[in-house]
Design an enzyme around this catalytic site. Structure first.
Site, PDB file in Angstrom:
ATOM      1  N   VAL A  76       0.999  -1.082  -0.148  1.00 11.00           N
ATOM      2  CA  VAL A  76       0.099  -0.005  -0.067  1.00 11.00           C
ATOM      3  C   VAL A  76       1.111   1.136   0.020  1.00 11.00           C
ATOM      4  CG1 VAL A  76      -1.693   1.097   1.409  1.00 11.00           C
ATOM      5  CG2 VAL A  76      -1.651  -1.294   1.555  1.00 11.00           C
ATOM      6  N   CYS A  77       0.932   2.129  -0.898  1.00 17.57           N
ATOM      7  CA  CYS A  77       1.598   3.386  -0.971  1.00 17.57           C
ATOM      8  C   CYS A  77       1.444   4.233   0.063  1.00 17.57           C
ATOM      9  CB  CYS A  77       1.132   4.168  -2.287  1.00 17.57           C
ATOM     10  SG  CYS A  77       2.189   5.712  -2.159  1.00 17.57           S
ATOM     11  N   ILE A  78       2.472   4.282   0.803  1.00 18.91           N
ATOM     12  CA  ILE A  78       2.439   5.314   2.202  1.00 18.91           C
ATOM     13  C   ILE A  78       2.022   6.486   1.958  1.00 18.91           C
ATOM     14  CG2 ILE A  78       4.964   5.803   1.881  1.00 18.91           C
ATOM     15  CD1 ILE A  78       5.191   5.195   5.325  1.00 18.91           C
ATOM     16  N   ALA A  81      -1.631   6.641   1.589  1.00 20.08           N
ATOM     17  CA  ALA A  81      -2.405   5.942   2.597  1.00 20.08           C
ATOM     18  C   ALA A  81      -2.426   6.945   3.819  1.00 20.08           C
ATOM     19  CB  ALA A  81      -1.806   4.746   3.301  1.00 20.08           C
TER      20      ALA A  81
END
Lengths: 130, 116
Positions: A76-78, A81
């Site tokens: 999940v792209c930080i 997110a």
């Protein structure tokens, strides 16, 4: 064939369901998924706080089960997110937020993971929009 | 040899985080020295409009990120000429305008495409 799969829409979007069916079919067909990368509203898929109505499919839960069962790399792209309030324990502590809504099998990481997956795969398949 | 990636950016700059997030993919790819192209299409061409005032809509200026493309080694920047004309925008200095045939050829040249 090696697939990298990128998702840009939340779990309630039909494109997320299509992506899940594609991923399931890919593995069933003997192919490999090098990584699933969740970006933009796709990061909501990893939130533990989603509650689907009882008479509707819970696609986020199905994603979680699918990734766990096949021990896939669900990234999940930080940055996407954080912007959308999807935090693991480490980030919630770092930014002093009370809620943690992301844990295993999901991992928070950067956009480099998308490029890395695209380089490693034979095909990059994107799912976004409705 | 690295696989090449074309990012097609179709969202207006102030319609949400999409334009910025498309650009972030491009900049990240540039940082890894990957062969990356960027095509502005549909409302995405508004990102190239001159004299934008981000402060007027209480946003952070996106044009600084656009100017960073060269620094990140991303020189292949294109704009759909039809989308520009439809919106009454002049040909931008920072992107090469392409008609639909040229866009078809462009997409063919890249190994992978991400449309946002």
């Amino acid at each position: 064939m090696k697939f990298a799969i990128a998702l840009f829409s939340a779990a309630h979007a039909p494109s997320s369901r299509r992506a899940l069916l594609f991923a399931q079919a890919a593995l069933a067909g003997g192919h490999e998924i090098v990584r699933l990368f969740f970006y933009q509203d796709g990061v909501y898929t990893a939130s533990n706080n989603l509650v689907a109505p009882q008479d509707e499919q819970d696609i986020a839960r199905q994603w979680r089960a699918f990734v766990s069962q096949h021990q896939l790399d669900g990234v999940v792209c930080i940055a996407a997110a954080l912007r959308r309030g999807v935090l693991n324990n480490e980030e919630a502590t770092r930014y002093q937020r009370s809620a943690v809504n992301l844990d295993a099998p999901w991992a928070l990481s950067g956009l480099g993971q998308l490029h890395d997956a695209a380089q490693a795969a034979d095909r990059l398949i994107c799912f976004g929009g409705p | 040899m690295s696989k090449s990636l074309l990012v097609i950016s179709r969202q207006a700059p102030w319609s949400g985080p999409s334009a910025r997030e498309a650009l972030d993919i491009v900049l990240a790819g540039g940082a890894f020295d990957l062969p990356i192209g960027l095509l502005f299409m549909d409302d995405g061409v508004f990102q190239l409009a001159p004299h934008q005032d981000a402060k007027a809509v209480q946003q952070k200026d996106l044009s600084a990120n656009l100017q960073a493309l060269g620094l990140f080694g991303v020189d292949d920047v294109f704009a759909c000429s039809h989308s520009l004309a439809e919106r009454g925008l002049a040909t931008p200095g920072s992107a090469e305008p392409l008609d639909s045939d040229a866009i078809t050829q462009l997409i063919d040249r890249y190994d992978q495409v991400i449309t946002l």
